[in-house]
Design a protein around this motif. Sequence first.
Motif, short mmCIF file in Angstrom:
data_model
loop_
_atom_site.label_atom_id
_atom_site.label_comp_id
_atom_site.label_asym_id
_atom_site.label_seq_id
_atom_site.Cartn_x
_atom_site.Cartn_y
_atom_site.Cartn_z
N VAL A 1 0.83 -1.21 0.00
CA VAL A 1 0.00 0.00 0.00
C VAL A 1 0.86 1.26 0.00
CG1 VAL A 1 -1.96 -1.15 1.09
CG2 VAL A 1 -0.28 0.05 2.52
N TRP A 2 2.14 1.11 0.28
CA TRP A 2 3.05 2.25 0.28
C TRP A 2 3.52 2.58 -1.13
CZ3 TRP A 2 2.81 5.37 4.15
CH2 TRP A 2 2.25 4.90 5.33
N ASP A 3 3.21 1.70 -2.09
CA ASP A 3 3.48 1.98 -3.50
C ASP A 3 2.29 2.62 -4.20
OD1 ASP A 3 6.05 0.94 -3.32
OD2 ASP A 3 5.40 -1.08 -3.90
N TYR A 4 1.14 2.66 -3.53
CA TYR A 4 -0.05 3.28 -4.10
C TYR A 4 0.14 4.81 -4.12
CZ TYR A 4 -2.61 -1.16 -3.37
OH TYR A 4 -3.05 -2.46 -3.39
N PRO A 5 -0.51 5.48 -5.08
CA PRO A 5 -0.32 6.93 -5.22
C PRO A 5 -1.19 7.76 -4.27
CG PRO A 5 -1.78 6.13 -6.93
CD PRO A 5 -1.33 4.91 -6.15
N ARG A 6 -0.84 9.01 -4.19
CA ARG A 6 -1.67 10.02 -3.53
C ARG A 6 -1.57 11.25 -4.40
NH1 ARG A 6 -4.28 10.83 1.19
NH2 ARG A 6 -4.24 12.90 2.11
N PRO A 7 -2.65 11.77 -4.96
CA PRO A 7 -4.03 11.34 -4.77
C PRO A 7 -4.28 9.92 -5.29
CG PRO A 7 -3.91 13.09 -6.44
CD PRO A 7 -2.53 12.90 -5.89
N PRO A 8 -5.39 9.33 -4.84
CA PRO A 8 -5.69 7.94 -5.19
C PRO A 8 -5.87 7.71 -6.69
CG PRO A 8 -7.19 8.75 -3.49
CD PRO A 8 -6.41 9.92 -3.99
N GLU A 9 -5.70 6.46 -7.07
CA GLU A 9 -5.87 6.03 -8.46
C GLU A 9 -7.05 5.06 -8.54
OE1 GLU A 9 -3.18 3.80 -11.89
OE2 GLU A 9 -2.51 3.77 -9.82
N LEU A 10 -7.80 5.14 -9.64
CA LEU A 10 -8.88 4.17 -9.92
C LEU A 10 -8.34 3.12 -10.88
CD1 LEU A 10 -12.08 6.30 -10.62
CD2 LEU A 10 -11.64 4.82 -8.68
N VAL A 11 -8.59 1.84 -10.55
CA VAL A 11 -8.12 0.74 -11.38
C VAL A 11 -9.27 -0.25 -11.57
CG1 VAL A 11 -6.47 -1.17 -11.53
CG2 VAL A 11 -5.77 0.99 -10.49
#
Length: 169
Positions: free
Chosen positions: A21-31
Amino acid sequence: MNHEDGESVRGPAHARPTESVWDYPRPPELVRDDRLVTVTVGSQVVARTSASLRVLETSHPPVFYLPRSDVRAELLRPRSGGTHCEWKGQASYWDIVVDGLVIHRAAWSYEQPLAPYEALRSHLAFYPSSVRCAVDGEAVTAQEGDFYGGWITHEIEGPFKGGPGTWGW
């Protein structure tokens, strides 16, 4: 279709690569996600889809949003009030009513999501702490805390925001 040993013909569940989860972006991404997602209360299927959207945000397990067309609308009851997300906008909440049992605030939606999250319109997310959620047959573990509603499956790695002492992350 399953083999006799219970393994899906798509391959074993552990074949999916891990995601931090630390590789996920901010702002969030939709997949987009084509895995089979189910939401049940007791023996009642509330939702079933292979066309969900996942929201991926730094420090949070993914949240699966299911198309409203794949949710049994007759089991939903809107709640008054809401919350505001800085990225997605104003959230509306839903109770689920199954066989006289009311599960308060078990789901939420963004009826008028902000850009670039417009794809969430006509989708619902469910709290796995309130209802049974599964991804390709794997039971989801709920993100700690009562606010975020993240879905933890075998491939999702933390640590996760949401529990005691993590609000300042």
